[in-house]
Design a protein around this motif. Structure first.
Motif, PDB file in Angstrom:
ATOM      1  N   ARG A   1       0.845  -1.206   0.000  1.00 48.29           N
ATOM      2  CA  ARG A   1       0.000   0.000   0.000  1.00 48.29           C
ATOM      3  C   ARG A   1       0.876   1.251   0.000  1.00 48.29           C
ATOM      4  O   ARG A   1       1.774   1.390   0.838  1.00 48.29           O
ATOM      5  N   PRO A   2       0.664   2.175  -0.947  1.00 51.59           N
ATOM      6  CA  PRO A   2       1.485   3.400  -0.995  1.00 51.59           C
ATOM      7  C   PRO A   2       1.350   4.224   0.281  1.00 51.59           C
ATOM      8  O   PRO A   2       0.278   4.299   0.871  1.00 51.59           O
ATOM      9  N   MET A   3       2.449   4.845   0.682  1.00 52.66           N
ATOM     10  CA  MET A   3       2.470   5.734   1.842  1.00 52.66           C
ATOM     11  C   MET A   3       2.614   7.159   1.327  1.00 52.66           C
ATOM     12  O   MET A   3       3.630   7.500   0.726  1.00 52.66           O
TER      13      MET A   3
ATOM     14  N   GLU B   1      10.560  13.817   5.526  1.00 55.76           N
ATOM     15  CA  GLU B   1      10.348  13.168   6.818  1.00 55.76           C
ATOM     16  C   GLU B   1       9.136  12.250   6.701  1.00 55.76           C
ATOM     17  O   GLU B   1       8.153  12.601   6.063  1.00 55.76           O
ATOM     18  N   VAL B   2       9.208  11.101   7.356  1.00 58.23           N
ATOM     19  CA  VAL B   2       8.098  10.154   7.311  1.00 58.23           C
ATOM     20  C   VAL B   2       6.901  10.758   8.059  1.00 58.23           C
ATOM     21  O   VAL B   2       7.001  11.076   9.240  1.00 58.23           O
TER      22      VAL B   2
ATOM     23  N   GLU C   1       2.512   4.629  11.015  1.00 61.99           N
ATOM     24  CA  GLU C   1       1.623   3.540  11.430  1.00 61.99           C
ATOM     25  C   GLU C   1       1.722   2.370  10.453  1.00 61.99           C
ATOM     26  O   GLU C   1       1.785   1.207  10.866  1.00 61.99           O
ATOM     27  N   GLN C   2       1.739   2.687   9.175  1.00 57.15           N
ATOM     28  CA  GLN C   2       1.857   1.623   8.174  1.00 57.15           C
ATOM     29  C   GLN C   2       3.227   0.962   8.242  1.00 57.15           C
ATOM     30  O   GLN C   2       3.338  -0.260   8.163  1.00 57.15           O
ATOM     31  N   LEU C   3       4.279   1.753   8.403  1.00 59.74           N
ATOM     32  CA  LEU C   3       5.622   1.183   8.506  1.00 59.74           C
ATOM     33  C   LEU C   3       5.762   0.305   9.751  1.00 59.74           C
ATOM     34  O   LEU C   3       6.479  -0.695   9.718  1.00 59.74           O
TER      35      LEU C   3
ATOM     36  N   LYS D   1      12.946   0.182  13.794  1.00 56.96           N
ATOM     37  CA  LYS D   1      11.954  -0.748  14.345  1.00 56.96           C
ATOM     38  C   LYS D   1      12.450  -2.192  14.337  1.00 56.96           C
ATOM     39  O   LYS D   1      11.685  -3.123  14.596  1.00 56.96           O
ATOM     40  N   GLY D   2      13.732  -2.391  14.005  1.00 51.72           N
ATOM     41  CA  GLY D   2      14.317  -3.722  14.113  1.00 51.72           C
ATOM     42  C   GLY D   2      14.500  -4.484  12.823  1.00 51.72           C
ATOM     43  O   GLY D   2      14.982  -5.621  12.842  1.00 51.72           O
TER      44      GLY D   2
END
Length: 139
Positions: free
Chosen positions: A33-35, A44-45, A51-53, A101-102
């Motif tokens: 899904r595109p962000m 910047e994200v 949330e999607q990432l 996030k690992g």
């Protein structure tokens, strides 16, 4: 009399065979899904993309052999060279977020397509906003 090698062979037959888990279509849909980055020049994200990432990071944690390509896109405002740089910066920002996030950096490749592949025609500001995005592709 039971020979030891027969016992060992029988025990080996009873060992569980690891089952390779397949990524589900629903998980692929979340990843693909595109962000939307939305603002002109934004690298910047955005919060909605975070949330999607987070969901993508959770999915990838279940599939350690899956690698991804993160592609940055822009609208048609600005020069082609500048848009390539903005697209790459967006992709790298998304990659850095996933790493935080690992997700191992070695599992992530980034690239920019700049304005080359719009999601929708660049005929309005709303459409241009949608084209300022990052997409993720499984490799």
């Amino acid at each position: 009399m039971i020979r030891l090698e027969h016992v060992v062979k029988e025990e080996q037959k009873m060992l569980p065979v690891p089952v390779k888990k397949e990524i589900t279509p629903a998980e692929v849909a979340v990843i693909n899904r595109p962000m939307i980055f939305g603002k002109l020049g934004q690298i910047e994200v955005p919060d909605g993309a975070k949330e999607q990432l987070d969901s993508v990071a959770n999915i990838l944690s279940s599939y350690p052999d899956v690698n991804i390509l993160i592609i940055g896109h822009t609208c048609d405002i600005g020069s082609q060279a500048a848009n390539m740089k903005v697209g790459e910066a967006r992709a790298k920002a998304a990659a850095a977020y996933l790493v935080s996030k690992g997700v191992a950096a070695s599992r992530i490749e980034t690239k920019s397509e700049g304005e080359a592949h719009p999601l929708v025609p660049n005929t309005s500001e709303e459409n241009r906003r949608k084209n300022r995005r990052v997409t993720i592709v499984l490799q």
